[in-house]
Design a protein around this motif. Structure first.
Motif, PDB file in Angstrom:
ATOM      1  N   GLY A   1       0.806  -1.216   0.000  1.00 13.30           N
ATOM      2  CA  GLY A   1       0.000   0.000   0.000  1.00 13.30           C
ATOM      3  C   GLY A   1       0.839   1.266   0.000  1.00 13.30           C
ATOM      4  N   ILE A   2       2.140   1.120  -0.192  1.00 13.25           N
ATOM      5  CA  ILE A   2       3.051   2.265  -0.260  1.00 13.25           C
ATOM      6  C   ILE A   2       3.276   2.580  -1.734  1.00 13.25           C
ATOM      7  CG2 ILE A   2       5.358   3.130   0.296  1.00 13.25           C
ATOM      8  CD1 ILE A   2       5.418   1.000   2.568  1.00 13.25           C
ATOM      9  N   GLY A   3       3.044   3.821  -2.122  1.00 15.74           N
ATOM     10  CA  GLY A   3       3.229   4.218  -3.515  1.00 15.74           C
ATOM     11  C   GLY A   3       4.670   4.048  -3.962  1.00 15.74           C
ATOM     12  N   GLU A   4       4.854   3.760  -5.238  1.00 16.22           N
ATOM     13  CA  GLU A   4       6.200   3.514  -5.770  1.00 16.22           C
ATOM     14  C   GLU A   4       7.147   4.675  -5.500  1.00 16.22           C
ATOM     15  OE1 GLU A   4       6.216   2.158  -9.837  1.00 16.22           O
ATOM     16  OE2 GLU A   4       4.599   0.732  -9.458  1.00 16.22           O
ATOM     17  N   ASN A   5       6.654   5.901  -5.565  1.00 18.48           N
ATOM     18  CA  ASN A   5       7.489   7.079  -5.342  1.00 18.48           C
ATOM     19  C   ASN A   5       7.190   7.770  -4.022  1.00 18.48           C
ATOM     20  OD1 ASN A   5       8.999   6.994  -7.854  1.00 18.48           O
ATOM     21  ND2 ASN A   5       7.029   7.367  -8.810  1.00 18.48           N
ATOM     22  N   GLN A   6       6.520   7.043  -3.139  1.00 20.26           N
ATOM     23  CA  GLN A   6       6.196   7.567  -1.807  1.00 20.26           C
ATOM     24  C   GLN A   6       7.403   7.412  -0.888  1.00 20.26           C
ATOM     25  OE1 GLN A   6       2.598   5.907  -0.143  1.00 20.26           O
ATOM     26  NE2 GLN A   6       3.224   6.377   1.956  1.00 20.26           N
TER      27      GLN A   6
ATOM     28  N   GLU B   1       4.649   0.024  11.883  1.00 18.87           N
ATOM     29  CA  GLU B   1       3.673  -0.758  11.113  1.00 18.87           C
ATOM     30  C   GLU B   1       3.964  -0.673   9.614  1.00 18.87           C
ATOM     31  OE1 GLU B   1       0.606  -3.429  10.418  1.00 18.87           O
ATOM     32  OE2 GLU B   1       1.665  -2.946  12.267  1.00 18.87           O
ATOM     33  N   GLN B   2       4.331   0.516   9.136  1.00 24.75           N
ATOM     34  CA  GLN B   2       4.671   0.645   7.721  1.00 24.75           C
ATOM     35  C   GLN B   2       5.921  -0.176   7.388  1.00 24.75           C
ATOM     36  OE1 GLN B   2       6.297   4.294   5.540  1.00 24.75           O
ATOM     37  NE2 GLN B   2       4.121   4.323   4.941  1.00 24.75           N
ATOM     38  N   LEU B   3       6.912  -0.134   8.263  1.00 24.99           N
ATOM     39  CA  LEU B   3       8.124  -0.935   8.039  1.00 24.99           C
ATOM     40  C   LEU B   3       7.805  -2.426   8.031  1.00 24.99           C
ATOM     41  CD1 LEU B   3      11.033   0.709  10.063  1.00 24.99           C
ATOM     42  CD2 LEU B   3      10.727   0.606   7.591  1.00 24.99           C
ATOM     43  N   ALA B   4       6.979  -2.873   8.952  1.00 24.66           N
ATOM     44  CA  ALA B   4       6.624  -4.293   9.007  1.00 24.66           C
ATOM     45  C   ALA B   4       5.891  -4.718   7.736  1.00 24.66           C
ATOM     46  CB  ALA B   4       5.769  -4.583  10.244  1.00 24.66           C
ATOM     47  N   THR B   5       4.962  -3.892   7.288  1.00 24.95           N
ATOM     48  CA  THR B   5       4.221  -4.198   6.061  1.00 24.95           C
ATOM     49  C   THR B   5       5.167  -4.238   4.863  1.00 24.95           C
ATOM     50  OG1 THR B   5       2.246  -3.167   6.982  1.00 24.95           O
ATOM     51  CG2 THR B   5       2.292  -3.461   4.610  1.00 24.95           C
ATOM     52  N   LEU B   6       6.095  -3.309   4.805  1.00 25.81           N
ATOM     53  CA  LEU B   6       7.069  -3.276   3.717  1.00 25.81           C
ATOM     54  C   LEU B   6       7.975  -4.508   3.755  1.00 25.81           C
ATOM     55  CD1 LEU B   6       8.537  -2.053   1.355  1.00 25.81           C
ATOM     56  CD2 LEU B   6       9.647  -0.450   2.937  1.00 25.81           C
ATOM     57  N   LEU B   7       8.499  -4.834   4.917  1.00 30.98           N
ATOM     58  CA  LEU B   7       9.361  -6.011   5.036  1.00 30.98           C
ATOM     59  C   LEU B   7       8.614  -7.290   4.689  1.00 30.98           C
ATOM     60  CD1 LEU B   7      11.388  -5.142   8.239  1.00 30.98           C
ATOM     61  CD2 LEU B   7      12.246  -5.290   5.899  1.00 30.98           C
ATOM     62  N   HIS B   8       7.379  -7.378   5.123  1.00 32.84           N
ATOM     63  CA  HIS B   8       6.568  -8.550   4.793  1.00 32.84           C
ATOM     64  C   HIS B   8       6.396  -8.666   3.283  1.00 32.84           C
ATOM     65  CE1 HIS B   8       2.613 -10.684   4.390  1.00 32.84           C
ATOM     66  NE2 HIS B   8       3.337 -11.555   5.055  1.00 32.84           N
ATOM     67  N   SER B   9       6.119  -7.558   2.619  1.00 33.51           N
ATOM     68  CA  SER B   9       5.940  -7.561   1.169  1.00 33.51           C
ATOM     69  C   SER B   9       7.239  -7.926   0.450  1.00 33.51           C
ATOM     70  CB  SER B   9       5.444  -6.188   0.702  1.00 33.51           C
ATOM     71  OG  SER B   9       4.202  -5.886   1.292  1.00 33.51           O
ATOM     72  N   MET B  10       8.357  -7.410   0.936  1.00 38.15           N
ATOM     73  CA  MET B  10       9.643  -7.740   0.325  1.00 38.15           C
ATOM     74  C   MET B  10       9.979  -9.216   0.534  1.00 38.15           C
ATOM     75  SD  MET B  10      11.778  -4.277   1.221  1.00 38.15           S
ATOM     76  CE  MET B  10      13.310  -4.781   0.412  1.00 38.15           C
ATOM     77  N   SER B  11       9.672  -9.742   1.703  1.00 33.95           N
ATOM     78  CA  SER B  11       9.954 -11.161   1.951  1.00 33.95           C
ATOM     79  C   SER B  11       9.096 -12.041   1.045  1.00 33.95           C
ATOM     80  CB  SER B  11       9.737 -11.527   3.419  1.00 33.95           C
ATOM     81  OG  SER B  11       8.374 -11.583   3.762  1.00 33.95           O
ATOM     82  N   ARG B  12       7.905 -11.576   0.750  1.00 36.36           N
ATOM     83  CA  ARG B  12       7.030 -12.308  -0.177  1.00 36.36           C
ATOM     84  C   ARG B  12       7.669 -12.394  -1.563  1.00 36.36           C
ATOM     85  NH1 ARG B  12       0.758 -10.432  -1.136  1.00 36.36           N
ATOM     86  NH2 ARG B  12       0.258 -11.961  -2.729  1.00 36.36           N
ATOM     87  N   MET B  13       8.323 -11.324  -1.988  1.00 32.57           N
ATOM     88  CA  MET B  13       9.027 -11.349  -3.276  1.00 32.57           C
ATOM     89  C   MET B  13      10.237 -12.288  -3.215  1.00 32.57           C
ATOM     90  SD  MET B  13       7.731  -9.643  -5.795  1.00 32.57           S
ATOM     91  CE  MET B  13       9.118  -9.705  -6.894  1.00 32.57           C
ATOM     92  N   GLU B  14      10.907 -12.311  -2.091  1.00 34.88           N
ATOM     93  CA  GLU B  14      12.152 -13.079  -1.966  1.00 34.88           C
ATOM     94  C   GLU B  14      11.919 -14.574  -1.792  1.00 34.88           C
ATOM     95  OE1 GLU B  14      15.383 -11.994  -2.249  1.00 34.88           O
ATOM     96  OE2 GLU B  14      14.516 -10.102  -2.890  1.00 34.88           O
ATOM     97  N   VAL B  15      10.976 -14.950  -0.923  1.00 39.15           N
ATOM     98  CA  VAL B  15      10.823 -16.375  -0.578  1.00 39.15           C
ATOM     99  C   VAL B  15       9.391 -16.895  -0.690  1.00 39.15           C
ATOM    100  CG1 VAL B  15      12.845 -16.402   0.934  1.00 39.15           C
ATOM    101  CG2 VAL B  15      10.606 -15.895   1.903  1.00 39.15           C
TER     102      VAL B  15
END
Length: 83
Positions: free
Chosen positions: A40-45, A53-67
């Motif tokens: 839910g974070i804009g590409e250029n945001q 909470e934003q960091l956790a959501t971002l890390l979760h999304s990145m981990s989804r891409m990785e594993v």
């Protein structure tokens, strides 16, 4: 890691992901697009590295891409709390 990127001048989602997953190793545009959609974070945001909470959501999304869907958002929240 993301807080370190922020201190180095990587402020937006796109900048951070380009630093983490450079184009010579990844389909970075696709990575940014998916993480943006999932987090839910804009590409250029600008990423608010003080917002746990934003960091956790971002890390979760990145981990989804990785594993894939291995790690839960709850696990990401715990990791942010420990960092």
């Amino acid at each position: 890691m993301l807080r370190s990127y922020h201190r180095q001048g990587y402020r937006t989602l796109s900048q951070m992901i380009n630093r983490f997953a450079p184009t010579h190793e990844n389909d970075t545009s696709n990575y940014v697009r998916n993480v943006s959609k999932w987090s839910g974070i804009g590409e250029n945001q600008t990423v608010d590295v003080t917002n746990a909470e934003q960091l956790a959501t971002l890390l979760h999304s990145m981990s989804r891409m990785e594993v894939g869907p291995f790690y839960t958002l709850k696990m990401a929240r715990k990791g942010v709390t420990m960092a």
